[in-house]
Design a protein around this motif. Structure first.
Motif: not given
Length: 86
Positions: A65-78
């Protein structure tokens, strides 16, 4: 049939709750699939987050899921905090 067990409100007056349907914890299922993160705020008194954190780690490690983006994932809070700066 959906069962919602509320545990109080967060700092933004959002209900902190566990949603169950068909004998399944929907919150946990979403985290396992990488479709949600574990709540980062202070958990309600007596609420054990261990199973959720374990499921999130497994989803991250498997890049689901969202973690497939690796280091480019940005959490909603961030993401929200960067928008406040604009």
């Amino acid at each position: 049939v959906v069962d919602i067990k509320g545990y109080g409100l967060d700092d933004y007056n959002r209900l902190l709750a566990v949603v169950n349907s068909g004998g399944r914890n929907i919150n946990l299922e979403m985290i396992k699939q990488g479709m949600a993160e574990v709540y980062k705020g202070s958990p309600p008194k007596g609420f054990n987050t261990d199973i959720y954190k374990k499921a999130e780690k497994e989803a991250k490690d498997s890049l689901r899921g969202i973690w497939s983006q690796g280091n480019s994932y940005v959490s909603p809070g961030q993401w929200r905090s960067t928008q406040a700066e604009d």
